[in-house]
Design an enzyme around this catalytic site. Sequence first.
Site, short mmCIF file in Angstrom:
data_model
loop_
_atom_site.label_atom_id
_atom_site.label_comp_id
_atom_site.label_asym_id
_atom_site.label_seq_id
_atom_site.Cartn_x
_atom_site.Cartn_y
_atom_site.Cartn_z
N GLU A 279 31.05 34.30 28.29
CA GLU A 279 31.55 34.93 27.53
C GLU A 279 30.99 35.71 27.02
OE1 GLU A 279 34.06 33.11 24.63
OE2 GLU A 279 35.67 33.71 25.16
N HIS A 300 27.93 14.40 45.95
CA HIS A 300 29.48 14.57 46.50
C HIS A 300 30.84 15.44 46.40
CE1 HIS A 300 27.60 10.19 47.01
NE2 HIS A 300 26.94 10.63 45.73
N LYS A 412 45.40 39.45 25.64
CA LYS A 412 46.43 38.94 24.94
C LYS A 412 47.43 39.74 24.18
CE LYS A 412 42.65 36.18 22.87
NZ LYS A 412 41.66 36.36 21.64
#
Lengths: 425, 425
Positions: A279, A300, A412
């Site tokens: 960000e 793994h 938003k």
Amino acid sequence: MTSLYSQDISGIFSAACGAGGLPEAGFDAVCGEAWAALQRLRREHAEGAPLMRHAFRDEDLPAIEAAARNLSGRGSRILAIGTGGSSLGARTLCATAPARRTIFVENADPDTVARTAASDIAGSAFLAVSKSGATAETLAVFAQYWAAAADALGPAEAAARFLVVTGPQESPLRRLARRHGIEILDHEPDVVGRMAILANVGLLPAAIDGVDVRAVRAGARSVAEQALSAPAAADCPPALGAAMQVALMRERGARASILMPYADRLAEFSLWYCQLWAESLGKAGCGSMPYPALGMVDQHSQLQFWLDGPPVGVYTIVDLPPAEAPPLRFDESGLDWLDGRTLGELMAAAAQSTARILEQNGRPVRRIRLSAARVDAEAVGALAMHFMLETALAGYMLGVDPYSQPAVDAGKALMRDFLSKSGER
Amino acid sequence: MTSLYSQDISGIFSAACGAGGLPEAGFDAVCGEAWAALQRLRREHAEGAPLMRHAFRDEDLPAIEAAARNLSGRGSRILAIGTGGSSLGARTLCATAPARRTIFVENADPDTVARTAASDIAGSAFLAVSKSGATAETLAVFAQYWAAAADALGPAEAAARFLVVTGPQESPLRRLARRHGIEILDHEPDVVGRMAILANVGLLPAAIDGVDVRAVRAGARSVAEQALSAPAAADCPPALGAAMQVALMRERGARASILMPYADRLAEFSLWYCQLWAESLGKAGCGSMPYPALGMVDQHSQLQFWLDGPPVGVYTIVDLPPAEAPPLRFDESGLDWLDGRTLGELMAAAAQSTARILEQNGRPVRRIRLSAARVDAEAVGALAMHFMLETALAGYMLGVDPYSQPAVDAGKALMRDFLSKSGER
């Protein structure tokens, strides 16, 4: 104080990792840029900038500790509502707690909220954190918990179970808290969420979970002091880290920054780092993609790709010296290499071998080693300050503002629009 | 049966996302490649290949369910030792359980092992999973728990609390289990760990936690049946997904595959996917970097970088239709857009707006929507089969073997070497 960690960037140079690494020759120039960025940070700090502010402050701690004690006394578990900068820093610190009582509810997932609201509302206290006071999921989850608590306990007792941390400006969350009679603490307006780990946002849940928040600040202070006094970029690990990251982006096209701590207590730290790095720098085509790895687990899972896929970026391996512990005992054939060793030695050997094999496959590796054999509050405070400084310095060097996040606001507005329409079905 | 999910790839084309997307014109050719890869998968399935085997099997379920009941009866919590393919598939399924009893210990972190061993050994049962039977951290953690349990309960009772799943070949874990008198279930030797989610490795912990493992298999079967019968790649969502991924790698330099489910119950599914995608394709310079995102949470962490940083790859957004639920009630000014909505509607609007804003910023987006309003066992089984098929098909198209992981073995040898030397201090 002695240093809480050491950093080794030798593995990013072509001497260690071949063509994937940087030539040592040109590195002085980028260190010069990092030094200039550090000068700017020092000036801004002297003028009151928030980045290192909390490392040198303690007069706010009694209020934070009192609020933590008060909320702790109101419930056997604390449901902490908030997301991004309102949760990840606190989670990072709480991961060092001896036992965790704070449950972070970061999502507006109806299943999660229903499950947590159905179990033991009467034994719960609630913390809602939103700097803007307008974060949709925080408001929505707050409303669900408030309704459940007010229903079960009555509004007066429910209000005593809630605490809100929000910016001082008028906002929906502030108005709701005021109307319900809920106590409000201010989120400092000039502190950006992802860099609020040392402010009340991070420290309050940590104090609730029993973390020594003064040690967190002391750890951060040791790194900040070094950054303010180092005579050269090479003496300031965050400046060296920023130089390394920027040089690898520019000269080797590094697109990713993989953080791989070898300690379960740093798994949530990786998530915090991923927000911080993404960000802060992801602007105007700059930045690189963070990855929240965990050693040994991701050996793994991701290691095959890291070694033999396309080169993606730089690896930061964090480990710690093995603690004294009873050795493992095996008298099975084929296990003599493990017999007599400890789990800590196994983790350290895994970190070392992963770093080496990455280098052997042409991948640049930076190593950070904690000085203590345990991930404690002080060490996490130091790491947090290191990476906040490294990120801010990299932003200055890349010419982006590390303290803003302009692109997310358009999303938003669109969400509110879709949500309004969803009611018109 | 009706489909358990739908897939929409319209957002990967330049009509939706501009220059970052693919031209529709050339997509038929890559679909032809996906179709050829699907033919190969069908032939291999007819010859007994393991990828879709468990979707069509149920005769092994009574033994798995009996083992789960037996181990469940021996402890109030189950400590599951294993990592990578020995844990992530099981975690994916357990995340759909009404309540979780299995605690996954994936790391050799001495702090984690000491903490879990110190609390309630007498109330614990243990499951150790390693296909090779030689995984260092699984052996080491097994040894620590075994010592603690044998000490607290005596060796005979301790042995009854343990269950081992390992390949049928001789191995250190198998020898240890045999010597201690611990029951052993075989890990099928031709099933690779990251694709063992539908085998006993995945289903046993799921059954312990109360997941309907028959529904998991039924969900997977619905996707496998479609893959075996679809008349064209366009009628087989995993084939379309593979075509999309490969085309974006080749034509748009996609370096990353970001999976972003909008449901907490799919957070661990993202981790499983990251191993599946990375380890299967990360070979000979092929593959792309997966990222385990979670909606809405990562809107507050990664979205800024995704929108305004350099383009990194393709986004897969998974969501579900909102369930019926009591609406949120706000009579605060400025919250009319949230008043009357539900949490599920908020999540769905967030998924929709994030997809749209990514496309508007030139990022290719694939959407997957579950048919049910809840992430249940059947849906997760379907998603697991979808992504295993998509990954295998992409491997065939890229010319890499999706079932191997050759690069990680060199690191293991190096670790043993470092570990041997660490004892010589």
